[in-house]
Enzyme design. Structure first.
Site, PDB file in Angstrom:
ATOM      1  N   ALA A  14     -29.860  -5.379 -52.441  1.00 16.87           N
ATOM      2  CA  ALA A  14     -29.622  -5.002 -53.864  1.00 16.87           C
ATOM      3  C   ALA A  14     -29.592  -6.625 -53.933  1.00 16.87           C
ATOM      4  CB  ALA A  14     -28.277  -5.010 -53.606  1.00 16.87           C
ATOM      5  N   CYS A  15     -29.475  -7.807 -52.981  1.00 11.07           N
ATOM      6  CA  CYS A  15     -29.600  -8.693 -53.266  1.00 11.07           C
ATOM      7  C   CYS A  15     -30.015  -9.686 -52.533  1.00 11.07           C
ATOM      8  CB  CYS A  15     -28.067  -9.415 -53.831  1.00 11.07           C
ATOM      9  SG  CYS A  15     -27.861 -11.322 -54.620  1.00 11.07           S
ATOM     10  N   PRO A  16     -30.532 -10.770 -52.708  1.00 13.37           N
ATOM     11  CA  PRO A  16     -31.461 -10.631 -53.455  1.00 13.37           C
ATOM     12  C   PRO A  16     -32.690  -9.579 -54.284  1.00 13.37           C
ATOM     13  CG  PRO A  16     -31.780 -11.777 -51.908  1.00 13.37           C
ATOM     14  CD  PRO A  16     -31.252 -11.450 -51.046  1.00 13.37           C
TER      15      PRO A  16
ATOM     16  N   TYR B 192     -33.775 -14.821 -61.962  1.00 14.10           N
ATOM     17  CA  TYR B 192     -33.161 -14.060 -60.666  1.00 14.10           C
ATOM     18  C   TYR B 192     -34.078 -13.651 -60.141  1.00 14.10           C
ATOM     19  CZ  TYR B 192     -28.941 -14.260 -57.571  1.00 14.10           C
ATOM     20  OH  TYR B 192     -28.388 -13.952 -56.616  1.00 14.10           O
TER      21      TYR B 192
END
Ligand SMILES: Cc1cc2nc3c(=O)[nH]c(=O)nc-3n(C[C@H](O)[C@H](O)[C@H](O)COP(=O)(O)OP(=O)(O)OC[C@H]3O[C@@H](n4cnc5c(N)ncnc54)[C@H](O)[C@@H]3O)c2cc1C
Lengths: 79, 394
Positions: A14-16, B192
């Site tokens: 999910a992240c990054p 981002y």
């Protein structure tokens, strides 16, 4: 030179985000190589499409199978 | 008989794990090449604020009395025969092994990278290189300051943009903002990579006049021409440049080799941290290939899970991230997600910035006294579960 097929499993990131895994594989690939990425993050599909459009590499296939996206990319845009 | 636990690496993950094991039941040995444990997030403030606050402590002073510490590099691990060989040849046998060797920047993937670091510094490697960044921004009176994400993975996904925000604030505070352009280049579709957090930070970049270039996969740096060149031949002109270096995994030789990825991260179960195929060996923190961001918070949570599992409890990781994100001007946010929930769109606030600084201030205590801090963190993580926050910040 023979083409390589690089398989990237970015499921569950999910992240990054799974796009980071594609970029990593791309860095180590050469023109002619095939990169196959699996991802579950729903943002992956539009990201791959945008990435292809901007970098000029070739999208051979983008399919969804039971919640998993599979993108097959041919590296062609490296200078 | 006490179980022998060998922990390779006395950084965030290794030290917290060791301090969480009851010494009545375990004989714990921590091995680290360095005598010091570094609080890496502080490199950001060395680089962009000129901070001189010490950011390391002796590992021995952070471990509970009774834990053995050996200052030595680990050279190889034989998972099938439960042996660790140290540099110099000494062998350690174990009942349980925990690898917590972190990750390290590599300068081999990008042409001209090493030379650029010698000249302009970076803030993902050493204090010395972070001090070079501080020098670079102080000597730049006009022109372009560029921050370029050089490749994945790297520690702390927010850290590239934190550098950008702090650099922008620095040039503005010096009254140079009309003469110094701040440019940020990423290989991703947006500044981002995770979309919800991008929705928080992209407006700030625009508001502060930071330019950004997307889909820029850095190939090489030609410092004689002062350009960074992408793999598709796009050029970015700079006067000073900081590259976020791609990181690689462990330098320890591991057998069987197939537990390693091509960039030397160790494959493990994402819920239990068991190294693929081994129920007596674990990898925690940045050294692992589990699909979660490389942050100290992750290392900490995984250390707690593994400590519980070694004591027979069926603890499991939720994949929780909680990366503090400095947005400059005293503002902050956190990147919060877990295996089941995407990143929360947490708006900028002074409170989040304060929480980041509070984490930094309590860090050493938190490593040393888990019995005091674990309940506080549990309450914090419980109150800020992504599923709960997502209902508030849609
Ligand atoms: C600029 C920056 C900002 C950051 N900001 C944040 C933040 O705000 N929040 C956050 O949670 N995280 C942040 N991080 C990330 C955080 O620092 C790391 O994720 C964390 O340190 C990982 O812990 P670890 O135990 O896996 O590795 P480390 O802390 O790196 O420890 C690894 C240890 O292993 C030792 N070692 C390595 N190889 C060997 C060997 N062969 N033999 C013996 N010993 C060995 C090393 O000497 C080291 O002591 C940031 C990082 C950077 C660079």
């Amino acid at each position: 030179m023979p083409e390589n097929r690089l398989k990237v499993d970015a499921r569950g990131i999910a992240c990054p985000g799974p796009i980071t895994e594609l970029v990593k594989a791309y860095r180590n690939a050469k023109n002619g190589d095939i990169i196959e990425v699996m991802a579950t993050d729903p943002g992956f599909k539009p990201d791959v499409e945008a990435w292809i459009k901007r970098t000029g590499n070739q999208l051979l296939e983008l399919r969804e199978e039971g919640g998993t996206y599979v993108a097959v990319i041919k590296v062609t845009a490296k200078k | 008989m006490k179980k022998r636990v060998v922990v390779i690496g006395g950084g965030a993950g290794g030290a917290i794990l060791a301090n969480n094991l009851p010494l009545e039941d375990f004989e714990v040995t921590v091995v680290d090449r360095s005598p010091y444990h570094y609080y890496w997030p502080w490199l950001l403030y060395v680089a962009f604020r000129g901070s001189r606050r010490p950011m390391r402590r002796e590992i021995e002073s952070l471990l509970k009395p009774g834990i053995n510490f050996i200052q030595s590099g680990a050279q190889s691990v034989d998972l099938n025969n439960r042996k660790v060989v140290l540099e110099g040849g000494k062998t350690l046998d174990y009942d349980y092994l925990v690898i917590a060797t972190g990750s390290r920047p590599t300068y081999e993937q990008i042409g001209g990278h090493e030379k650029a670091v010698e000249k302009y510094g970076d803030y993902h490697s050493t204090v010395e290189n972070a001090e070079r960044v501080w020098k670079s921004i102080n000597s730049l009176k006009q022109g372009t300051f560029a921050v370029v994400v050089g490749g994945d993975p790297y520690r702390c996904p927010p850290s590239p943009l934190e550098g950008v925000f702090l650099a922008e604030e620095f040039f503005r505070s010096r009254g140079l903002r009309d003469r110094v352009r701040v440019v940020f280049a990423v290989p991703y579709p947006r500044p981002y990579p995770a979309e919800p957090m991008n929705e928080v930070v992209e407006p700030l970049l625009k508001e502060r006049g930071v330019e950004y270039i997307t889909f820029f996969t850095l190939d090489r740096i030609e410092d004689d021409r002062k350009v960074a060149v992408s793999m598709e031949g796009e050029e970015l002109k700079y006067d000073a440049l900081v590259v976020i270096p791609p990181h690689v995994g462990t330098d320890v030789k591991i057998s069987p080799e197939d537990v390693l990825t091509t960039d030397r991260f160790i494959q493990a179960d994402k819920y239990t941290n068991n190294i693929k195929g081994f129920d007596d060996a674990f990898v925690i923190g940045d050294a692992s290939a589990v699909p979660v961001a490389k942050t100290g918070v992750t290392a900490h949570l995984q250390a707690e899970v593994v400590a519980k599992r070694l004591q027979g409890e069926d603890a499991r990781n939720s994949g929780r991230t909680n990366c503090p994100f400095d947005l400059g001007y005293g503002l902050g946010t956190f990147v919060i997600s877990d295996y089941r929930n995407p990143v929360v769109k947490l708006p900028p606030s002074r409170f989040s910035h304060m929480a980041k600084m509070l984490f930094a201030a309590t860090y050493w205590d938190m490593v040393r006294y888990p019995e005091l801090w674990n309940p506080i963190f549990e309450a914090y993580f419980d109150a800020t579960e992504p599923a709960k926050l997502a209902r508030i910040y849609v």
